[in-house]
Write a protein that holds these residues in place. Structure first.
Motif, PDB file in Angstrom:
ATOM      1  N   UNK A  17      28.269  51.634  52.840  1.00  0.00           N
ATOM      2  CA  UNK A  17      26.649  52.117  52.861  1.00  0.00           C
ATOM      3  C   UNK A  17      26.109  52.760  51.159  1.00  0.00           C
ATOM      4  N   UNK A  18      27.843  53.296  50.263  1.00  0.00           N
ATOM      5  CA  UNK A  18      27.094  53.731  50.063  1.00  0.00           C
ATOM      6  C   UNK A  18      26.814  52.857  48.573  1.00  0.00           C
ATOM      7  N   UNK A  19      27.080  51.626  48.197  1.00  0.00           N
ATOM      8  CA  UNK A  19      26.990  51.074  47.293  1.00  0.00           C
ATOM      9  C   UNK A  19      28.598  51.132  46.773  1.00  0.00           C
ATOM     10  N   UNK A  20      29.525  51.987  46.531  1.00  0.00           N
ATOM     11  CA  UNK A  20      30.076  51.567  46.349  1.00  0.00           C
ATOM     12  C   UNK A  20      31.682  51.194  45.857  1.00  0.00           C
ATOM     13  N   UNK A  21      32.257  51.800  45.188  1.00  0.00           N
ATOM     14  CA  UNK A  21      34.154  50.652  45.304  1.00  0.00           C
ATOM     15  C   UNK A  21      35.354  51.431  46.303  1.00  0.00           C
ATOM     16  N   UNK A  22      36.162  50.793  47.339  1.00  0.00           N
ATOM     17  CA  UNK A  22      36.734  51.310  47.807  1.00  0.00           C
ATOM     18  C   UNK A  22      37.532  51.825  47.813  1.00  0.00           C
ATOM     19  N   UNK A  23      38.217  52.469  47.779  1.00  0.00           N
ATOM     20  CA  UNK A  23      39.673  52.947  47.115  1.00  0.00           C
ATOM     21  C   UNK A  23      40.632  52.074  46.877  1.00  0.00           C
ATOM     22  N   UNK A  24      40.850  50.512  47.715  1.00  0.00           N
ATOM     23  CA  UNK A  24      41.710  50.161  47.262  1.00  0.00           C
ATOM     24  C   UNK A  24      40.878  48.605  47.628  1.00  0.00           C
ATOM     25  N   UNK A  25      40.754  48.826  46.242  1.00  0.00           N
ATOM     26  CA  UNK A  25      39.772  47.602  45.955  1.00  0.00           C
ATOM     27  C   UNK A  25      40.649  46.105  45.948  1.00  0.00           C
ATOM     28  N   UNK A  26      39.617  45.246  45.630  1.00  0.00           N
ATOM     29  CA  UNK A  26      40.515  43.491  45.486  1.00  0.00           C
ATOM     30  C   UNK A  26      41.978  43.769  45.102  1.00  0.00           C
ATOM     31  N   UNK A  27      41.895  43.756  43.563  1.00  0.00           N
ATOM     32  CA  UNK A  27      42.547  44.734  42.861  1.00  0.00           C
ATOM     33  C   UNK A  27      44.141  45.708  42.771  1.00  0.00           C
ATOM     34  N   UNK A  28      43.634  46.320  43.662  1.00  0.00           N
ATOM     35  CA  UNK A  28      44.576  47.075  44.242  1.00  0.00           C
ATOM     36  C   UNK A  28      45.268  46.359  45.030  1.00  0.00           C
ATOM     37  N   UNK A  29      44.906  45.784  45.960  1.00  0.00           N
ATOM     38  CA  UNK A  29      44.793  45.465  47.130  1.00  0.00           C
ATOM     39  C   UNK A  29      46.881  44.270  46.690  1.00  0.00           C
ATOM     40  N   UNK A  30      45.802  43.263  46.192  1.00  0.00           N
ATOM     41  CA  UNK A  30      46.772  41.717  44.755  1.00  0.00           C
ATOM     42  C   UNK A  30      48.065  43.202  44.594  1.00  0.00           C
ATOM     43  N   UNK A  31      47.481  44.146  43.678  1.00  0.00           N
ATOM     44  CA  UNK A  31      48.871  44.616  42.529  1.00  0.00           C
ATOM     45  C   UNK A  31      49.404  45.100  43.618  1.00  0.00           C
ATOM     46  N   UNK A  32      49.217  45.518  45.536  1.00  0.00           N
ATOM     47  CA  UNK A  32      50.161  45.787  46.963  1.00  0.00           C
ATOM     48  C   UNK A  32      50.894  44.931  47.237  1.00  0.00           C
ATOM     49  N   UNK A  33      50.660  43.624  47.270  1.00  0.00           N
ATOM     50  CA  UNK A  33      51.017  42.740  47.325  1.00  0.00           C
ATOM     51  C   UNK A  33      51.736  42.096  46.661  1.00  0.00           C
ATOM     52  N   UNK A  34      52.037  41.817  45.689  1.00  0.00           N
ATOM     53  CA  UNK A  34      52.524  42.203  44.434  1.00  0.00           C
ATOM     54  C   UNK A  34      54.137  41.988  44.816  1.00  0.00           C
ATOM     55  N   UNK A  35      54.049  43.902  44.885  1.00  0.00           N
ATOM     56  CA  UNK A  35      55.209  44.747  44.989  1.00  0.00           C
ATOM     57  C   UNK A  35      55.922  44.334  46.091  1.00  0.00           C
TER      58      UNK A  35
END
Length: 81
Positions: A53-71
């Motif tokens: 809605x705000x044309x912003x970035x989610x708190x957990x974007x794709x890069x951060x999500x990938x780091x979580x999956x790697x962990x």
């Protein structure tokens, strides 16, 4: 739900018998598909919708999500699974 797929979710008005943070009467364990506490998932979806809605970035974007999956993969590997 249709068969075993979620086809629609109303995060603002959950059913009366579903309360975030309160375990259901169903037997739950890590192998169970039952999820009675969906508050964490709800917060992620609400943040994602806000970002759209705000044309912003989610708190957990794709890069951060990938780091979580790697962990998680590292944890499983270390546990020998």
């Amino acid at each position: 739900m249709e068969h075993d797929r979620i086809v629609a979710v109303d995060l603002r008005n959950p059913p009366e018998d579903v309360r975030p943070g309160v375990p259901s009467a169903d037997s739950e364990n890590v192998a169970s598909p039952v999820v009675s506490d969906f508050s964490g998932h709800q917060a992620i979806f609400e943040d994602f919708i806000r970002a759209i809605k705000e044309n912003g970035t989610p708190a957990c974007d794709g890069r951060e999500a990938r780091r979580s999956i790697a962990l998680l993969e590292d944890i499983y590997r270390a546990a020998g699974r």
